[in-house]
Design an enzyme around this catalytic site. Structure first.
Site, mmCIF file in Angstrom:
data_model
loop_
_atom_site.group_PDB
_atom_site.id
_atom_site.type_symbol
_atom_site.label_atom_id
_atom_site.label_comp_id
_atom_site.label_asym_id
_atom_site.label_seq_id
_atom_site.Cartn_x
_atom_site.Cartn_y
_atom_site.Cartn_z
ATOM 1 C CG ASP A 67 -2.027 1.004 1.139
ATOM 2 O OD1 ASP A 67 -3.192 0.568 0.986
ATOM 3 O OD2 ASP A 67 -1.759 2.222 1.217
ATOM 4 C CB ILE A 68 0.643 4.355 -1.981
ATOM 5 C CG1 ILE A 68 1.683 5.301 -2.547
ATOM 6 C CG2 ILE A 68 -0.614 5.076 -1.534
ATOM 7 C CD1 ILE A 68 1.265 5.961 -3.854
ATOM 8 C CG HIS A 92 -8.582 -2.924 -2.560
ATOM 9 N ND1 HIS A 92 -9.538 -2.281 -3.323
ATOM 10 C CD2 HIS A 92 -8.459 -2.187 -1.431
ATOM 11 C CE1 HIS A 92 -9.959 -1.214 -2.681
ATOM 12 N NE2 HIS A 92 -9.321 -1.130 -1.514
#
Ligand code: DGP
Length: 124
Positions: free
Chosen positions: A35-36, A109
């Site tokens: 995840d960013i 997701h």
């Protein structure tokens, strides 16, 4: 009403290779990447390669092969991160879905969060 998939969502772009990602695991039916904006030491998103908006969409319309490949990728990621409950300290899996689930990216997701305690289940 039919599910509507937006080909311009950010995860569709990642799947097409238009945006880079930090891949953790990939098989024929799933891609897992960091995840960013990580919320725990390990924060990985696992997405199916098919065009599914949410888990309910996927469970109703994906093929058995897609479902098997996707679900198997979850165990693989847990093993790779050493967070599976047979040899690690566990994890939390979250699938935000739709408006009330506060889903930002409209491509299925699951979030896999681990590496430290995730606290109590949910804040109302
Ligand atoms: P959700 O709110 O459940 O739809 O979570 C979307 C997650 O996607 C959020 O934790 C941040 C992450 N995210 C958004 N854009 C990108 C991106 O371009 N790359 C990566 N790796 N993660 C992203």
């Amino acid at each position: 009403m039919a599910y509507k998939y937006d080909n311009q969502n950010i995860f569709a772009k990642i799947l097409r290779g238009e945006i880079p990602n930090d891949t953790v695991f990939e098989n024929e039916h799933a891609l897992a990447f960091r995840d960013i904006n990580p919320q725990r030491p390990h924060h990985v998103l696992i997405i199916p390669k098919g065009k599914y908006v949410s888990f309910d969409h996927f469970s109703k319309e994906a093929s058995n092969e897609e479902i098997i490949g996707y679900i198997q990728s979850i165990g693989k990621v847990c093993d790779l991160l050493d967070i599976s409950i047979d040899r690690g300290d566990g994890f939390r899996m979250i699938a935000n879905s739709g408006q009330h689930g506060i889903q930002d990216v409209p491509h299925l997701h699951v979030h896999i969060l681990g590496g430290s305690s995730c606290g109590k289940m949910i804040q109302l």
